[in-house]
Design an enzyme around this catalytic site. Structure first.
Site, PDB file in Angstrom:
ATOM      1  N   GLU A 259      20.648  37.751  43.560  1.00  0.00           N
ATOM      2  CA  GLU A 259      19.432  37.058  44.008  1.00  0.00           C
ATOM      3  C   GLU A 259      19.788  35.695  44.579  1.00  0.00           C
ATOM      4  O   GLU A 259      20.801  35.114  44.193  1.00  0.00           O
ATOM      5  CB  GLU A 259      18.492  36.826  42.807  1.00  0.00           C
ATOM      6  CG  GLU A 259      17.928  38.095  42.244  1.00  0.00           C
ATOM      7  CD  GLU A 259      17.243  37.869  40.897  1.00  0.00           C
ATOM      8  OE1 GLU A 259      17.004  36.704  40.519  1.00  0.00           O
ATOM      9  OE2 GLU A 259      16.970  38.868  40.233  1.00  0.00           O
ATOM     10  N   LYS A 261      19.702  31.761  44.840  1.00  0.00           N
ATOM     11  CA  LYS A 261      19.461  30.681  43.870  1.00  0.00           C
ATOM     12  C   LYS A 261      18.533  29.680  44.540  1.00  0.00           C
ATOM     13  O   LYS A 261      18.914  28.998  45.479  1.00  0.00           O
ATOM     14  CB  LYS A 261      20.772  30.019  43.454  1.00  0.00           C
ATOM     15  CG  LYS A 261      20.575  28.973  42.370  1.00  0.00           C
ATOM     16  CD  LYS A 261      21.907  28.498  41.810  1.00  0.00           C
ATOM     17  CE  LYS A 261      21.735  27.663  40.558  1.00  0.00           C
ATOM     18  NZ  LYS A 261      20.899  26.493  40.709  1.00  0.00           N
ATOM     19  N   ARG A 266      12.269  25.247  37.310  1.00  0.00           N
ATOM     20  CA  ARG A 266      12.157  26.455  36.484  1.00  0.00           C
ATOM     21  C   ARG A 266      10.771  26.473  35.862  1.00  0.00           C
ATOM     22  O   ARG A 266      10.331  25.445  35.316  1.00  0.00           O
ATOM     23  CB  ARG A 266      13.230  26.393  35.402  1.00  0.00           C
ATOM     24  CG  ARG A 266      13.328  27.641  34.539  1.00  0.00           C
ATOM     25  CD  ARG A 266      14.147  28.673  35.256  1.00  0.00           C
ATOM     26  NE  ARG A 266      14.298  29.907  34.518  1.00  0.00           N
ATOM     27  CZ  ARG A 266      15.345  30.206  33.756  1.00  0.00           C
ATOM     28  NH1 ARG A 266      16.324  29.343  33.603  1.00  0.00           N
ATOM     29  NH2 ARG A 266      15.422  31.369  33.154  1.00  0.00           N
ATOM     30  N   GLU A 322      11.162  30.476  39.644  1.00  0.00           N
ATOM     31  CA  GLU A 322      11.443  29.157  40.205  1.00  0.00           C
ATOM     32  C   GLU A 322      10.283  28.735  41.086  1.00  0.00           C
ATOM     33  O   GLU A 322       9.802  29.518  41.910  1.00  0.00           O
ATOM     34  CB  GLU A 322      12.728  29.265  41.045  1.00  0.00           C
ATOM     35  CG  GLU A 322      13.446  27.975  41.244  1.00  0.00           C
ATOM     36  CD  GLU A 322      14.269  27.554  40.023  1.00  0.00           C
ATOM     37  OE1 GLU A 322      14.314  28.276  39.009  1.00  0.00           O
ATOM     38  OE2 GLU A 322      14.845  26.459  40.102  1.00  0.00           O
ATOM     39  N   ARG A 436      23.102  30.472  27.265  1.00  0.00           N
ATOM     40  CA  ARG A 436      23.876  30.455  28.495  1.00  0.00           C
ATOM     41  C   ARG A 436      25.031  31.422  28.291  1.00  0.00           C
ATOM     42  O   ARG A 436      26.102  31.050  27.845  1.00  0.00           O
ATOM     43  CB  ARG A 436      24.407  29.033  28.729  1.00  0.00           C
ATOM     44  CG  ARG A 436      24.925  28.786  30.124  1.00  0.00           C
ATOM     45  CD  ARG A 436      25.489  27.381  30.252  1.00  0.00           C
ATOM     46  NE  ARG A 436      24.495  26.324  30.175  1.00  0.00           N
ATOM     47  CZ  ARG A 436      23.639  26.006  31.143  1.00  0.00           C
ATOM     48  NH1 ARG A 436      23.666  26.664  32.273  1.00  0.00           N
ATOM     49  NH2 ARG A 436      22.773  25.038  30.994  1.00  0.00           N
ATOM     50  N   LYS A 442      25.765  31.925  38.054  1.00  0.00           N
ATOM     51  CA  LYS A 442      25.366  31.208  39.272  1.00  0.00           C
ATOM     52  C   LYS A 442      26.593  30.900  40.115  1.00  0.00           C
ATOM     53  O   LYS A 442      27.680  30.662  39.599  1.00  0.00           O
ATOM     54  CB  LYS A 442      24.590  29.943  38.938  1.00  0.00           C
ATOM     55  CG  LYS A 442      25.340  28.968  38.116  1.00  0.00           C
ATOM     56  CD  LYS A 442      24.457  27.823  37.686  1.00  0.00           C
ATOM     57  CE  LYS A 442      25.210  26.965  36.693  1.00  0.00           C
ATOM     58  NZ  LYS A 442      24.471  25.922  36.092  1.00  0.00           N
TER      59      LYS A 442
HETATM   60  P1  AMP Z   1      21.643  25.203  37.020  1.00  0.00           P
HETATM   61  O1  AMP Z   1      20.330  24.478  36.839  1.00  0.00           O
HETATM   62  O2  AMP Z   1      22.501  24.669  38.107  1.00  0.00           O
HETATM   63  O3  AMP Z   1      22.343  25.404  35.687  1.00  0.00           O
HETATM   64  O4  AMP Z   1      21.331  26.698  37.523  1.00  0.00           O
HETATM   65  C1  AMP Z   1      20.557  27.582  36.783  1.00  0.00           C
HETATM   66  C2  AMP Z   1      19.153  27.461  37.278  1.00  0.00           C
HETATM   67  O5  AMP Z   1      19.019  28.090  38.547  1.00  0.00           O
HETATM   68  C3  AMP Z   1      18.134  28.187  36.432  1.00  0.00           C
HETATM   69  O6  AMP Z   1      17.804  27.467  35.290  1.00  0.00           O
HETATM   70  C4  AMP Z   1      16.989  28.333  37.406  1.00  0.00           C
HETATM   71  O7  AMP Z   1      16.163  27.195  37.336  1.00  0.00           O
HETATM   72  C5  AMP Z   1      17.645  28.314  38.777  1.00  0.00           C
HETATM   73  N1  AMP Z   1      17.475  29.560  39.558  1.00  0.00           N
HETATM   74  C6  AMP Z   1      17.205  29.574  40.865  1.00  0.00           C
HETATM   75  N2  AMP Z   1      17.111  30.825  41.325  1.00  0.00           N
HETATM   76  C7  AMP Z   1      17.321  31.653  40.265  1.00  0.00           C
HETATM   77  C8  AMP Z   1      17.350  33.063  40.111  1.00  0.00           C
HETATM   78  N3  AMP Z   1      17.161  33.902  41.126  1.00  0.00           N
HETATM   79  N4  AMP Z   1      17.593  33.557  38.859  1.00  0.00           N
HETATM   80  C9  AMP Z   1      17.806  32.719  37.819  1.00  0.00           C
HETATM   81  N5  AMP Z   1      17.793  31.379  37.910  1.00  0.00           N
HETATM   82  C10 AMP Z   1      17.561  30.832  39.124  1.00  0.00           C
END
Ligand code: AMP
Length: 602
Positions: A259, A261, A266, A322, A436, A442
Site C-alpha cells: 500500500e 504510505k 493516523r 490515514e 511494532r 514501512k
Molecule cells: P512512521 O510514523 O514513520 O513510523 O510510519 C508509520 C505510520 O505510517 C503509521 O503509523 C501510519 O500513520 C502511516 N501510514 C501511512 N499509510 C499507511 C498504510 N497504508 N498502512 C499503515 N500505516 C500507514
C-alpha cells in the site's frame, strides 16, 4: 468481613499503599505491594484504586474531564488552613509539587476544624468511592459559577483529609502520581493479584484501553470476554522499518500486500449508531477538527443493503486509516492538515481551504463484533463490504507484490502521486494493538525522520530575540516490546524519573515558520519546570518530527548519538510523549544510513 472491606477501601489505606510503593526502589517489591493491596479490594474500590494508581481519574474514553486548575487548588488550601504564601514558596522549592503543599497545609489543622466546625461524624474517613463520586460531580459542573462550586467540593474533600491523604488527593488531581506505580507495574500487579498471565492482561488492556475494567475482568475470571468498546480508542498497530524491497521479500518470502504510505494523521474512526468519533495517534478525541468526516462516516452502510434510500442498516464499525489533506488531485503538505488541529472552531472557509480525505486501511470492529483476531485478508474483505457515500472516505488500494522489483515500481508510483513511500503488510497477520512487529513494514526513500520531545528551550538572538526558538530534543531509551513493560507506560515512567528514560539526541532550531515559533514559545512557557534565564527546562510534552542529513556517534549527548544538520519538519500536535522514537531506532538508522545513502545515489 464488612469491617474489613470498609478498611481496605478507605482512601487512607490507598495513600499508605502509595507511600509504601514510593519508598521501595525494587520493581518487584512495588508489584508485590500493589498486587497485595488490589487483592483485598471489593469491585467498586478496585476499579477506582486501579484508576488512581495508574495516574488516571476517569477511564480512557470517558466523557468526564476533571479540569481543576492550579488557582482553584491553591485557593482551597488557603481557605481551609493557615497556609501562607511564604510557606508555599518554601515547600514548593523543596518538593516542587502541589501534593506536598497540600500535605503541609493540612498539617496545620487547628484552623481547619474551627473554621468549618463540622460535626465529628461528618469528618469520617474518606473512601475511594467518595472521592470518585465527588470527582464525577466536579466533572459535571459547567456554567459561570462552576469554578466556585468546584472549589467548594474540593474544600469539602480536603477538610476530611489527613495530611497524607491531602497530598495524594492533589497528586491525583494534578496528574502527579510519581510513586513509580505507573501503568506497566499495575498491569503486572493485576496479573499477580488475580493469578492471570501478564500477556493476557496486557492484551486485554491494549484492546479495551481501560485498565480499571481489565482489573475487574481479571478478578472475575472474564479476561477472555474483553472487547473493543464504542468510543474507547484502542492502541494502534505500528509498522517496523526495512530499508529495501529486496530485504522485505527475503524476510517474508511470500506474497504481500503493498500500500502507499500516506503522509497524514493516523486516525481511528468509531461509528456506533448515530454517533461518530475520531481519535488521533495519542488516542485523543479530534472529532471537532473534521466535522465533514464525521458526517460522511454516519452515512456509510452495508453494501448488501443495496437500497440507497433505506438507511436502515446503521452499521457499527471501528476503522483505522490515514487522514490526509487533499486538493486538486494531490495530497496537501502535512503542515496544511496540522493547521486544522490548531483551530478550535471550524468554519466553511477552513473546510474549503484544506479539504481532507480519510484513507481507510484496516478495520477492528464490524457489525457488533471485534475482528482484530482475523487475518488481514479477512479484514480487507470486510472493508470491501462498506458502501461509501462520498469522496471524503476511501479504502486504501492494496496490490499484491512478490518481488523486490514490484516493490520498487510501486514505490516510484507512490512518490509520483505525492505520497511518502510504501507500507508492506503480511496478509496473514492479525491486528496487533500497540505493537511494532514485523507484520507491517514501512519503506521510505529518505532517511527516516525522528520524533523527539522538547526538554529544554532557549531564547533566540537577532530576529528571534524574545522567542523560544532553540530546542533540545530527547528520544526514549525504552523498548516497547520488553517483557513487563509496554509503550503507553512511558508517560508515567518519565513522570517518575525523566533522566532514566529520556536521552538527548541534539538541538534543532531551523525549519519552523514564525507563527509556529510563536506557538512553541507560548506552549513552552506553560510547561516550565525550571527557569534558568536564557533557557528553560520544560515538561516533556511537545513532539517534533526532525529530519537530518546523517546520524553521528557523539559523546556530547547522553544518547551517544547526534543528528547532523537537523531540521524540524513538523510540530506533531497529534503525537504525545508515548509516541516518540526510541534509542533502538536511532541505532538502526545509524547502522543502515550509509547503505541507503549509497543506494539512492545509484
Ligand atoms: P512512521 O510514523 O514513520 O513510523 O510510519 C508509520 C505510520 O505510517 C503509521 O503509523 C501510519 O500513520 C502511516 N501510514 C501511512 N499509510 C499507511 C498504510 N497504508 N498502512 C499503515 N500505516 C500507514
Amino acid at each position: 468481613m464488612i469491617e474489613n472491606f470498609k478498611h481496605t477501601s478507605s482512601f487512607s489505606n490507598f495513600t499508605e499503599t502509595c507511600e509504601l510503593i514510593r519508598n521501595t526502589s525494587s520493581k518487584n517489591k512495588k508489584v508485590d505491594i500493589i498486587s497485595n493491596y488490589l487483592s483485598t479490594l471489593d469491585e467498586e474500590s478496585l476499579y477506582k484504586a486501579v484508576l488512581f494508581l495508574s495516574g488516571r481519574i476517569f477511564s480512557r474514553g470517558s466523557p468526564h474531564i476533571l479540569n481543576i486548575g492550579f488557582r482553584t487548588i491553591m485557593q482551597s488550601l488557603f481557605e481551609i488552613s493557615d497556609l501562607n504564601h511564604e510557606d508555599v514558596g518554601k515547600v514548593h522549592l523543596e518538593h516542587g509539587d502541589l501534593g506536598n503543599i497540600a500535605e503541609y497545609a493540612l498539617s496545620k489543622k487547628q484552623r481547619t476544624v474551627t473554621l468549618f466546625s463540622f460535626a465529628k461524624d461528618q469528618l469520617d474517613s474518606l473512601a475511594l468511592n467518595d472521592i470518585y463520586l465527588q470527582f464525577r460531580k466536579i466533572a459535571n459542573l459547567s456554567g459561570p459559577n462552576s469554578n466556585s462550586e468546584k472549589k467548594n467540593i474540593l474544600k469539602g474533600l480536603l477538610i476530611r483529609c489527613a495530611p497524607l491523604e491531602a497530598k495524594y488527593l492533589i497528586k491525583i488531581i494534578t496528574n502527579e502520581m510519581r510513586i513509580g506505580s505507573y501503568e506497566g507495574l499495575v498491569e503486572i500487579a493485576i496479573a499477580r493479584a488475580f493469578r492471570k498471565d501478564v500477556e493476557s492482561v496486557r492484551e486485554a488492556l491494549l484492546v479495551s484501553g481501560d485498565i480499571a475494567n481489565v482489573a475487574l475482568l481479571s478478578k472475575n475470571d472474564k479476561l477472555q470476554s474483553v472487547t473493543l468498546k464504542p468510543f474507547v480508542p484502542m492502541s494502534f498497530m505500528l509498522a517496523d522499518v526495512m530499508f529495501t524491497g529486496d530485504e522485505i521479500v527475503e524476510y517474508f518470502s511470500k506474497t504481500l500486500y503493498c500500500e502507499f504510505k500516506y503522509d497524514g494523521i493516523r486516525l481511528q474512526l468509531h461509528r456506533f449508531g448515530d454517533n461518530c468519533k475520531l481519535f488521533s495517534r495519542n488516542l485523543s478525541d479530534i472529532s471537532y477538527a473534521f466535522p465533514e468526516l464525521v458526517g460522511s462516516a454516519l452515512k456509510i452502510c452495508k453494501k448488501e443493503t443495496k437500497n440507497d434510500a433505506g438507511e436502515v442498516t446503521a452499521i457499527n464499525f471501528i476503522l483505522d486509516g490515514e487522514l490526509i489533506g487533499y486538493k486538486d488531485n494531490r495530497p496537501l503538505p502535512f503542515q496544511e492538515l496540522q493547521k486544522r488541529l490548531r483551530k478550535k472552531v471550524m468554519t466553511n472557509e477552513i473546510l474549503n481551504e484544506i479539504p481532507i480525505k480519510y484513507i481507510v486501511y484496516d478495520v477492528m470492529f464490524y457489525d457488533d463484533k471485534s475482528v482484530i483476531r482475523d487475518s488481514l485478508i479477512t479484514r480487507k474483505k470486510i472493508l470491501a463490504r462498506l458502501l461509501l457515500k462520498d469522496k471524503n472516505i476511501i479504502i486504501a488500494k492494496s496490490t499484491f507484490v512478490k518481488t523486490g522489483e514490484e516493490i520498487n515500481l510501486n514505490f516510484k508510483k507512490s512518490k509520483n502521486e505525492g505520497h511518502e513511500g510504501l507500507v508492506i503488510k503480511d496478509p496473514e497477520s492479525r491486528y496487533h494493538p500497540g505493537k511494532r512487529g514485523k507484520y507491517w513494514i514501512k519503506l521510505k526513500e529518505e532517511l527516516d525522520t525522528i520524533d523527539a520531545v522538547v526538554v529544554i528551550a532557549e531564547y533566540g538572538h537577532g530576529k528571534r530575540a524574545g522567542t523560544l526558538s532553540d530546542y533540545t530534543l530527547a528520544i526514549k531509551d525504552f523498548k516497547p516490546t520488553t517483557k513487563g513493560d509496554n509503550d503507553h507506560t512511558l508517560e508515567s515512567k518519565i513522570n517518575n524519573d525523566p533522566s532514566s528514560f529520556l536521552r538527548i539526541i541534539g538541538k534543532a532550531y531551523s525549519g519552523l515558520s514564525n507563527s509556529e515559533i510563536d506557538f512553541m514559545t507560548n506552549k513552552l512557557k506553560s510547561l516550565v519546570v525550571k527557569d534558568e534565564g536564557s533557557r528553560i527546562m520544560v515538561k516533556p510534552e511537545i513532539v517534533l518530527e526532525v529530519s537530518f542529513d546523517t546520524i553521528q556517534k557523539s559523546d556530547r549527548h547522553d544518547s551517544g548519538y547526534a543528528l547532523r544538520f537537523p531540521r524540524i519538519k513538523n510540530i506533531r500536535y497529534d503525537k504525545g510523549i508515548n509516541d516518540i522514537d526510541n534509542l533502538e531506532k536511532v541505532q538502526n538508522i545509524y547502522l543502515n544510513q550509509f547503505h541507503i545513502k549509497n543506494k539512492t545515489k545509484q
